[in-house]
Design a protein around this motif. Structure first.
Motif, PDB file in Angstrom:
ATOM      1  N   UNK A   1      40.967  60.991  39.315  1.00 36.73           N
ATOM      2  CA  UNK A   1      40.487  61.081  40.703  1.00 36.73           C
ATOM      3  C   UNK A   1      39.144  61.815  40.794  1.00 36.73           C
ATOM      4  N   UNK A   2      39.041  62.950  40.113  1.00 35.63           N
ATOM      5  CA  UNK A   2      37.815  63.758  40.229  1.00 35.63           C
ATOM      6  C   UNK A   2      36.612  63.005  39.653  1.00 35.63           C
ATOM      7  N   UNK A   3      36.799  62.337  38.502  1.00 37.03           N
ATOM      8  CA  UNK A   3      35.692  61.584  37.881  1.00 37.03           C
ATOM      9  C   UNK A   3      35.208  60.484  38.828  1.00 37.03           C
ATOM     10  N   UNK A   4      36.166  59.769  39.408  1.00 34.02           N
ATOM     11  CA  UNK A   4      35.794  58.651  40.281  1.00 34.02           C
ATOM     12  C   UNK A   4      35.106  59.161  41.547  1.00 34.02           C
ATOM     13  N   UNK A   5      35.620  60.265  42.090  1.00 31.68           N
ATOM     14  CA  UNK A   5      35.003  60.845  43.294  1.00 31.68           C
ATOM     15  C   UNK A   5      33.548  61.225  42.998  1.00 31.68           C
TER      16      UNK A   5
ATOM     17  N   UNK B   1      30.671  68.866  40.518  1.00 31.89           N
ATOM     18  CA  UNK B   1      31.234  68.308  39.278  1.00 31.89           C
ATOM     19  C   UNK B   1      30.309  68.618  38.093  1.00 31.89           C
ATOM     20  N   UNK B   2      28.988  68.494  38.334  1.00 24.96           N
ATOM     21  CA  UNK B   2      28.032  68.759  37.260  1.00 24.96           C
ATOM     22  C   UNK B   2      28.045  70.240  36.868  1.00 24.96           C
ATOM     23  N   UNK B   3      28.160  71.110  37.878  1.00 19.06           N
ATOM     24  CA  UNK B   3      28.179  72.553  37.587  1.00 19.06           C
ATOM     25  C   UNK B   3      29.404  72.901  36.739  1.00 19.06           C
ATOM     26  N   UNK B   4      30.532  72.267  37.065  1.00 22.19           N
ATOM     27  CA  UNK B   4      31.745  72.502  36.252  1.00 22.19           C
ATOM     28  C   UNK B   4      31.516  72.053  34.814  1.00 22.19           C
ATOM     29  N   UNK B   5      30.835  70.912  34.659  1.00 22.56           N
ATOM     30  CA  UNK B   5      30.577  70.400  33.305  1.00 22.56           C
ATOM     31  C   UNK B   5      29.682  71.367  32.539  1.00 22.56           C
ATOM     32  N   UNK B   6      28.667  71.931  33.222  1.00 23.04           N
ATOM     33  CA  UNK B   6      27.773  72.890  32.551  1.00 23.04           C
ATOM     34  C   UNK B   6      28.582  74.112  32.105  1.00 23.04           C
ATOM     35  N   UNK B   7      29.474  74.567  32.993  1.00 21.88           N
ATOM     36  CA  UNK B   7      30.285  75.744  32.632  1.00 21.88           C
ATOM     37  C   UNK B   7      31.083  75.448  31.378  1.00 21.88           C
ATOM     38  N   UNK B   8      31.657  74.254  31.298  1.00 21.34           N
ATOM     39  CA  UNK B   8      32.481  73.963  30.125  1.00 21.34           C
ATOM     40  C   UNK B   8      31.613  73.854  28.869  1.00 21.34           C
ATOM     41  N   UNK B   9      30.376  73.337  29.015  1.00 19.67           N
ATOM     42  CA  UNK B   9      29.475  73.300  27.843  1.00 19.67           C
ATOM     43  C   UNK B   9      29.180  74.727  27.387  1.00 19.67           C
ATOM     44  N   UNK B  10      28.944  75.602  28.375  1.00 18.82           N
ATOM     45  CA  UNK B  10      28.607  76.991  28.018  1.00 18.82           C
ATOM     46  C   UNK B  10      29.782  77.707  27.365  1.00 18.82           C
TER      47      UNK B  10
END
Ligand SMILES: CCCCCCCCCC/C=C\CCCCCC(=O)SCCNC(=O)CCNC(=O)[C@H](O)C(C)(C)COP(=O)(O)OP(=O)(O)OC[C@H]1O[C@@H](n2cnc3c(N)ncnc32)[C@H](O)[C@@H]1OP(=O)(O)O
Ligand code: FAD
Length: 654
Positions: free
Chosen positions: A380-384, A447-456
């Motif tokens: 759901x989150x990816x599609x949103x 969503x992008x900010x969450x992805x950056x956090x996980x990369x960090x």
């Protein structure tokens, strides 16, 4: 390519267009198969042929000459006529076939059952439990009832948590009491609600035992099924004329202590038991599923609107002769000017890119739907995020492209004979409905900010954000050479998107560290965040285009799509119109590229975009049919202007 392979060539056409079509390097039918998918392309041809044979499905006069009442009536007449033929023409379970039929017969200005198919039925499919589906969905599909989706209010559209319409549970009577307690709580905008619908899914804030439980969906009967008169405790009407979509009766609705049974709350996910016990849905935003459905379909719809505008202006640019490149020769077709090519061709490339992205977003929606039916909420989150970004970027860029296409037609582009005004009005509405664009960009930003956090944190995000974990291979665009191949372009694109996303994330972090509240820090970064979202989405569109072209088997079609891909990547990357090289390559195929969209004259409703190219004689016919030409002297002129002038003359003689 030998000319006989060009399916658009016909006897009696304007020789200017025939000359263009003879230059095609590919078969337009084969490119249409790629643009729509071969099944839909074939079905669209069959649908167009079926419509040709049924005169009651044709326009009675050009839509721009109709008053609003006439437009509303014409759309209703066609819906009724279609209902007698529709199952012979399309497979009703195929959304895109049905949408094509609607666009060809009724057009883009709206119709009484738009929201019924776009949101009412999808909301029932996504949010009603099995028993409720048996009660309402089957009747809706058979068109025994017509419904809409009533969420937006006079005071709130974006911020759903602040919707003022309330649904208070009354345990004694096992009913909800629906109220519009203030002026700003009036439902405002829902399509077809003013006059056409007899049911609506009303989104209201649920209250049980004084506890506010957030927006939920309720089935409300608006009008009597026999007399179509408004039900008691309900006030309803049309909101008046709009910039476009004037065949549609967008409406307002006031609910005054309206009682509905407990089972009128859609209960597939969230539930209210008889004693008032509330059961939360497995995912908080499942109630928003109908919006995600429309967003995922809007991308192909806007690719098509852009295609309408560009095929009108490209064909017309090959008819219109104005000025000289060589003063010793004849006046040239305006398409010969480099500026005209730079104005149009990047948008032609985008129309293809958007259509491919749209096919992908519909595919992703179907995958998410199936996985949700199996109890999995992970997608759901990816599609949103994907649909929020695509919806915002594509509607905005399509609007820009349509406006460029209008300007490319000069003065005649401003006449409604071109139909550009309506295409533009309908196109830009998409920037607002289904979530205001800048707001939807922020949803992707989260969503992008969450992805950056996980990369960090040392994790590796997958899917569309996987590139955020790649180390920056390049530091600037200067060493991006177009001839290195498309993979190089994509890497440069990824680099720019990644850099912007990290820049926005770092800025957000800086504000948060400075002691600002999360919300304040977020607000301070939204311009940067929206830039990141835009770049991320444009990267997705470009990658998808690239991958799609690699799949094309017909070499001539693949070659022309590669030309468009090359132009697209350069245009997007360098953000300048295009290189002369690409423009030169695309020029001979310009008309055939737009012919491949196989838009019929009936569907176009444009004098300038006629397939046969006989523009000028038909512009004159169009002008003669204006209502204002039915009297030599207008009654209003006799009433006001003539006495004024006579009076002025009399005065001057005194
Ligand atoms: C035949 C079929 C054809 C199909 C159609 C074809 C095309 C259509 C053509 C028809 C033509 C014309 C029709 C016109 C129709 C127009 C209809 C409408 O406009 S209906 C009204 C639409 N209204 C909106 O879109 C409102 C926009 N606002 C919102 O969506 C939300 O309020 C918000 C997302 C802006 C904020 O919601 P909120 O609840 O406040 O959430 P947060 O921001 O706090 O986020 C919390 C969390 O939830 C996630 N989230 C939000 N939304 C969703 C969602 N939909 N799905 C999944 N997740 C969602 C969000 O990302 C946050 O996640 P975190 O993990 O916490 O970050
Ligand atoms: C043609 C058309 C058809 C429609 N059909 C329907 C329908 O069938 N059913 C239905 O329920 N609704 C419908 N709508 C309503 C539509 O969904 C809303 O208008 C839309 O969601 C935008 O909400 P709004 O009007 O409240 O805009 P606002 O939220 O008031 O937007 C105004 C400005 O405020 C900014 N803004 C708002 N919130 C934020 C924020 N959090 N951060 C930053 N900026 C912000 C926006 O970016 C925008 O610039 C329709 C609208 C149109 C135009």
């Amino acid at each position: 390519m030998s000319a006989h392979l060009n399916a658009a060539l016909r006897e009696g056409d304007n020789p200017e267009l025939t000359e263009e079509r003879r230059k095609a390097t590919f078969d337009t039918r084969k490119l249409a198969d790629e643009f729509f998918g071969s099944h839909l392309a074939r079905r669209r041809r069959e649908i167009a042929k079926a419509i040709d044979a049924i005169p009651e499905l044709h326009d009675t006069k050009p839509l721009p000459f109709m008053t609003r009442e006439e437009k509303v009536e014409e759309a209703a007449r066609k819906v009724f006529t279609l209902s007698k033929h529709i199952t012979d023409i399309v497979d009703l379970s195929n959304n895109r076939e049905t949408q094509s039929l609607n666009e060809m017969v009724i057009g883009i200005e709206g119709m009484p059952i738009s929201l019924h198919f776009a949101m009412f039925i999808p909301a029932l499919q996504g949010q009603a439990d099995d028993e409720q589906k048996r009660e309402w969905l089957d009747r809706a599909i058979r068109m025994e009832i017509i419904g809409t989706y009533a969420q937006t209010e006079l005071g709130h559209g974006t911020n759903l948590r602040m919707l003022e319409t309330t649904a208070t549970y009354d345990k004694q009577n096992k009913e909800f009491i629906l109220n519009s307690p203030t002026l700003t709580s009036l439902k405002w905008w829902p399509g077809n609600m003013g006059k056409s619908c007899n049911y609506a899914i009303v989104v209201a804030n649920l209250i049980i035992d004084d506890k506010l439980l957030g927006p939920h969906s309720f089935m409300v009967q608006l009008r009597d099924e026999n007399s179509h008169e408004t039900m008691p405790n309900i006030q309803i009407g049309d909101i008046g004329p709009k910039m476009a979509y004037n065949s549609s009766d967008n409406g307002f609705l006031k609910l005054s202590n309206l009682r509905i049974p407990r089972r009128n709350m859609l209960m597939k996910h969230a539930k209210v038991q008889e004693d008032g016990t509330y059961k939360k849905p497995p995912h908080e935003k499942l109630a928003y599923s109908a919006m995600v459905h429309v967003r995922s379909h809007m991308i192909t719809q806007h690719a098509m609107l852009l295609a309408y505008a560009l095929s009108i202006s490209t064909r017309y640019s090959c008819i219109r002769r104005q000025g000289y490149i060589d003063p010793k020769k004849d006046e040239v077709k305006v398409i010969e000017y480099q500026t005209q090519q730079h104005r149009l061709f990047p948008h032609i490339a985008r129309a293809y890119a958007f259509a491919f992205a749209g096919t992908e977003s519909i595919r992703k929606f179907e995958i998410m739907k199936r996985s949700l039916e199996a109890g999995n909420i992970e997608l759901i989150a990816d599609l949103h995020a994907l649909t929020s970004g695509l919806k915002a970027v594509v509607t905005y860029l399509a609007g820009q492209g349509i406006e460029q296409a209008r300007q490319a037609c000069g003065g005649h582009g401003y006449s409604m004979a071109s139909y550009m005004g309506e295409i533009y009005g309908v196109g830009i509405a998409g920037c607002t409905y289904e979530g205001e664009n800048l707001v939807m960009m922020q949803q992707l930003g989260r969503y992008l900010i969450k992805a950056v956090k996980s990369v960090k944190e040392g994790k590796k995000p997958t899917g569309y954000v996987a590139y955020l974990a790649h180390a920056g291979q390049r530091h600037s665009l200067i060493d991006c050479r177009p001839n290195e191949g498309y993979a190089e372009h994509i890497r440069a694109f990824e680099h720019i998107a990644r850099r912007q996303t990290f820049r926005a994330a770092e800025r957000l972090q800086k504000y948060e560290n400075s002691g600002l509240s999360t919300e304040q820090a977020w607000n301070n970064c939204t311009v940067e965040l929206n830039r990141a979202s835009r770049l991320h989405t444009r990267l997705f569109i470009a990658c998808n285009f690239y991958e799609r072209v690699l799949d094309v088997e017909d070499m001539a079609v693949r070659e022309v799509l590669e030309d468009l891909l090359h132009l697209h990547l350069n245009y997007e990357l360098i953000d300048i119109a295009s290189y002369a090289l690409e423009a030169k390559k695309i020029r001979p195929n310009a008309v055939s590229l737009v012919d491949s969209w196989e838009i019929t004259d009936r569907e176009h409703r444009s004098v300038l975009g006629r397939r046969d190219g006989h523009v000028y004689e038909n512009l004159f016919k169009w002008a003669k049919s204006s209502d204002l030409n039915q009297n030599d002297v207008l009654p209003s002129h006799k009433k006001h202007l003539l006495p004024m002038m006579l009076n002025a003359r009399k005065q001057s003689k005194l």
